[in-house]
Design a protein around this motif. Structure first.
Motif, PDB file in Angstrom:
ATOM      1  N   ARG A   1     -10.505  -2.053   6.823  1.00  0.00           N
ATOM      2  CA  ARG A   1      -9.362  -1.362   7.205  1.00  0.00           C
ATOM      3  C   ARG A   1      -8.579  -2.150   8.359  1.00  0.00           C
ATOM      4  N   SER A   2      -7.200  -2.320   8.298  1.00  0.00           N
ATOM      5  CA  SER A   2      -6.688  -2.917   9.281  1.00  0.00           C
ATOM      6  C   SER A   2      -6.426  -2.399  10.733  1.00  0.00           C
ATOM      7  N   ASN A   6      -6.554   4.960  -3.102  1.00  0.00           N
ATOM      8  CA  ASN A   6      -5.935   3.719  -2.740  1.00  0.00           C
ATOM      9  C   ASN A   6      -4.700   3.533  -3.960  1.00  0.00           C
ATOM     10  N   ILE A  57      -9.491  -0.080   0.473  1.00  0.00           N
ATOM     11  CA  ILE A  57      -8.806  -1.145   1.347  1.00  0.00           C
ATOM     12  C   ILE A  57      -7.552  -0.215   1.896  1.00  0.00           C
ATOM     13  N   SER A  58      -7.356  -0.255   3.272  1.00  0.00           N
ATOM     14  CA  SER A  58      -6.312   0.610   3.914  1.00  0.00           C
ATOM     15  C   SER A  58      -5.816  -0.154   4.909  1.00  0.00           C
ATOM     16  N   PHE A  59      -4.542  -0.287   4.961  1.00  0.00           N
ATOM     17  CA  PHE A  59      -3.747  -0.734   6.024  1.00  0.00           C
ATOM     18  C   PHE A  59      -2.454  -0.285   6.322  1.00  0.00           C
ATOM     19  N   GLU A  60      -2.123  -0.296   7.410  1.00  0.00           N
ATOM     20  CA  GLU A  60      -0.889  -0.273   8.153  1.00  0.00           C
ATOM     21  C   GLU A  60      -0.019  -1.316   8.868  1.00  0.00           C
ATOM     22  N   GLU A 105     -16.325  -1.750   7.048  1.00  0.00           N
ATOM     23  CA  GLU A 105     -17.174  -0.512   7.371  1.00  0.00           C
ATOM     24  C   GLU A 105     -17.921  -0.100   6.153  1.00  0.00           C
ATOM     25  N   SER A 144       0.878  -1.266   0.005  1.00  0.00           N
ATOM     26  CA  SER A 144      -0.012  -0.011  -0.143  1.00  0.00           C
ATOM     27  C   SER A 144       0.847   1.185   0.023  1.00  0.00           C
ATOM     28  N   PHE A 169      -9.567  -7.815   8.759  1.00  0.00           N
ATOM     29  CA  PHE A 169      -9.848  -6.484   8.563  1.00  0.00           C
ATOM     30  C   PHE A 169     -11.159  -5.874   9.070  1.00  0.00           C
ATOM     31  N   GLN A 170     -11.336  -4.645   9.573  1.00  0.00           N
ATOM     32  CA  GLN A 170     -12.459  -4.368   9.933  1.00  0.00           C
ATOM     33  C   GLN A 170     -13.428  -3.919   8.685  1.00  0.00           C
ATOM     34  N   TYR A 185     -15.474  -0.412   3.134  1.00  0.00           N
ATOM     35  CA  TYR A 185     -13.950  -0.265   3.389  1.00  0.00           C
ATOM     36  C   TYR A 185     -13.640  -1.249   4.123  1.00  0.00           C
TER      37      TYR A 185
END
Length: 155
Positions: free
Chosen positions: A154-155, A95, A120-123, A145, A65, A142-143, A152
């Motif tokens: 999200r991690s 993204n 999709i978003s993660f760190e 939402e 990402s 991942f959550q 979405y």
């Protein structure tokens, strides 16, 4: 003479069809992005968390990402080769995600989640030079939402 014209017309027709098919053929990363989108959008409304492997209908071993404004040359350098004409993200919230399998790009997600229908978003702890990386063996929960009919992860 008439048979030579017929053969020439048939040959030109076959060449035109071959060119047409070639132009319509989608790249693997585009096909897999469409499959990923279908999977993410089909997540049930009662689902609150999901493993990323459950919604990726293709094999992958690493996903990157890239933070906004990451230059395309840095993306190519991180991935290991130039695979497509890509652009740096031009704004926060976009993204720029690349899935690889055995060092080859198998899925590419780019753009605003609002335009794509999902995001999709993660760190991760594995962060270097504006790039987060996850391995398929990492914790991939991942959550889920939903906002304004956009899904979405999200991690």
């Amino acid at each position: 003479m008439k048979s030579k014209k017929t053969v020439l017309i048939i040959a030109l027709g076959i060449i035109c069809i071959a060119i047409f098919i070639y132009l319509l053929k989608k790249d693997l990363w585009d096909v897999n992005e469409e499959l990923l989108k279908e999977e993410v959008l089909s997540i049930g409304h009662s689902v609150e968390t999901i493993n990323l492997l459950e919604v990726t209908p293709f094999d992958w071993d690493v996903v990157y990402s890239f933070e906004p404004y990451t230059p395309s040359e840095h993306i190519y350098e991180t991935v290991g080769y130039k695979w497509d004409t890509i652009n740096a993200t031009v704004n926060e919230g976009m993204n720029q995600i690349v899935f690889l399998n055995d060092g080859k790009v198998v899925c590419y997600l780019y753009g605003y989640p609002e335009n794509n229908g999902y995001g999709i978003s993660f760190e991760s702890e594995n962060y270097k030079d504006a790039v987060y990386m996850l391995n398929s063996k990492d914790d991939l929960n991942f959550q889920v939402e939903r906002r304004n009919s956009v899904v979405y992860l999200r991690s």
